[in-house]
Design an enzyme around this catalytic site. Sequence first.
Site, PDB file in Angstrom:
ATOM      1  N   LYS A 161      -4.410   4.452  15.260  1.00  0.00           N
ATOM      2  CA  LYS A 161      -3.728   3.164  15.436  1.00  0.00           C
ATOM      3  C   LYS A 161      -2.418   3.165  14.656  1.00  0.00           C
ATOM      4  CE  LYS A 161      -3.462  -0.932  13.655  1.00  0.00           C
ATOM      5  NZ  LYS A 161      -2.075  -1.134  14.104  1.00  0.00           N
ATOM      6  N   GLY A 214      -1.523   2.286   3.974  1.00  0.00           N
ATOM      7  CA  GLY A 214      -0.834   1.004   4.153  1.00  0.00           C
ATOM      8  C   GLY A 214      -0.886   0.194   2.878  1.00  0.00           C
ATOM      9  N   GLU A 217      -3.085  -5.225   0.463  1.00  0.00           N
ATOM     10  CA  GLU A 217      -3.730  -6.405   1.057  1.00  0.00           C
ATOM     11  C   GLU A 217      -4.571  -5.976   2.258  1.00  0.00           C
ATOM     12  OE1 GLU A 217       0.057  -6.504   0.969  1.00  0.00           O
ATOM     13  OE2 GLU A 217      -0.546  -6.650  -1.114  1.00  0.00           O
ATOM     14  N   GLY A 219      -5.557  -2.938   2.949  1.00  0.00           N
ATOM     15  CA  GLY A 219      -6.599  -2.018   2.470  1.00  0.00           C
ATOM     16  C   GLY A 219      -7.861  -2.766   2.057  1.00  0.00           C
ATOM     17  N   GLU A 236      -5.077   5.159   1.142  1.00  0.00           N
ATOM     18  CA  GLU A 236      -3.770   5.562   0.591  1.00  0.00           C
ATOM     19  C   GLU A 236      -2.916   4.305   0.567  1.00  0.00           C
ATOM     20  OE1 GLU A 236      -3.298   8.472  -0.585  1.00  0.00           O
ATOM     21  OE2 GLU A 236      -4.863   9.661   0.354  1.00  0.00           O
ATOM     22  N   CYS A 270       5.829   4.850  -0.254  1.00  0.00           N
ATOM     23  CA  CYS A 270       4.763   4.462  -1.177  1.00  0.00           C
ATOM     24  C   CYS A 270       5.008   5.084  -2.545  1.00  0.00           C
ATOM     25  CB  CYS A 270       3.415   4.900  -0.629  1.00  0.00           C
ATOM     26  SG  CYS A 270       3.417   6.623  -0.169  1.00  0.00           S
ATOM     27  N   GLU A 371       5.000  -4.194  -5.666  1.00  0.00           N
ATOM     28  CA  GLU A 371       5.694  -3.242  -4.798  1.00  0.00           C
ATOM     29  C   GLU A 371       6.700  -3.993  -3.927  1.00  0.00           C
ATOM     30  OE1 GLU A 371       3.434  -1.484  -1.541  1.00  0.00           O
ATOM     31  OE2 GLU A 371       4.268   0.466  -2.081  1.00  0.00           O
TER      32      GLU A 371
END
Length: 481
Positions: A161, A214, A217, A219, A236, A270, A371
């Site tokens: 996806k 990703g 939130e 995750g 991750e 990231c 972040e």
Amino acid sequence: MMQKIINPATNELIAEVSVAEEKDALEAIRTARKAFDQGPWPRMSLEERKKFIRKISEGILAKAAELAQLETLNTGKPIKETTFMDVPSSAETFKYFAEHLEEFLQPQQRNISTQIANASVNLEHEPMGVVVLIVPWNYPLLIASWKLAQSLAAGNAVILKPSSLTPLTALELAKIVHEAGLPQGVVNVVVGSGDTIGRALCESKDVDIISFTGSNEVGRKILEYSSVNVKKTIMELGGKSASIILEDADLELAVNGSLCSIFLNQGQMCTAMSRILVQDKIYDKFIDDFVNKAKRIKLGRGEDFQTQMGPLISQAQRKRVSDYVEQARKEGAKILCGGKIPQDPHLAKGFFFEPTVIAEVKPDISIFQEEVFGPVVIVSKFSQIEEAIKLANASDFALSACIWSQDTQKAHNLAQQINAGTVWINTYGMFFNEAPYGGFKRSGFGKELGREGFLEYTRLKNIITDQTKDSKPLVNYWYGF
Ligand code: NAD
């Protein structure tokens, strides 16, 4: 339903793709399940599997220029980055796992002897089954390729996806997989919003593992969905990484490396070094050089080979970045350069934001802790190394770090004290297929790449055979029958 795909450099329509609804996600799961439970893919010889995966690598290289162009159009990132990094690295990952799958899947045998039993223990790596791969928009082709190459090499059936903002290269990858002749149903791509199809993909008991890259939130939501049927996840997630520049660093290298570490891919990495900690003796010189060079970074459309920084992925992302900068300003931080939308009329339609350097930031304000995911860096001064360690570790994230020093032993000792899954010394952003990568704390768990990352996509079976020769077999012992 159709979804519009936008070029973030111009806000123009580049494609329309049909998006999956929940029933399509469930259909993809059924198809993958059947391909895994009944199809040839997990049953074929490793030699044969290897050939298919190698063909995917060759297929990517055959379409390299087209893929680089498409990735640049869809993400806005400079063509230099997609041409020399995203696309060739994607092909290389398929090749690497094709070449190493037999070695990594090699069973191990252990002979065990205790006072009451002798046995041989065989440890065998089996594919997990059906794997759901959920990919973000910052490296759409590269991250999809990492996950797909490892999953396929391990013998799984896959549902990929992509982010609904950037599905185009994933759809091309699906064509390449098809042309490589993989059996029907082994690779399924579903484009759709996470909110619509995420739960269906992650909750299903017919899915064996979720590999997610990703935000924190999302995750957390995926962990919740996947707990319903107790399933393995690889997470991750985000970062707030620190780069430590010691007074004995090669200053030019540290400045150039620090520019890459926050402005490559518009800072949407990231592993972006969004906090730079500089030792006091070289702080002023570092700031002068760093800010001067940051101001010279050439913004533009990604297709132009002269462009050094493209637009952010969307209007919403630019607003998020801009809001963080405004908040920092209100909280007393000093903006040394950038901090706003560029005035150049050629850039007016796109989602551009200037390279931004911020100083005088207190460690408890939001921009030091959260972040931002954009071209925004904060620079802080330290005097003693202990202070740098404390500042670097003052984060809930623990993904990566950089250390710049000409004394590599000292840097290595310092690396051991930093909370981060990856620490680069005198460089930034080196990823290798051979080297497992992944974060700690709120940056997630599980590894990607390397033998260790590959084995995440397998389950380990332990087959124990009684080898008792002279004495009584253990099962005869208990009841004396
Ligand atoms: P995101 O979390 O918003 O989306 C990632 C993917 O999850 C997308 O495909 C999205 O459609 C999907 N998704 C959204 N809601 C979902 C739901 N409820 N259920 C299932 N799937 C859902 O992240 P993003 O904005 O695409 O990417 C940026 C984030 O990714 C940053 O936080 C960045 O740090 C992180 N990232 C981490 C790594 C790493 O290796 N640690 C690498 C790249 C990006």
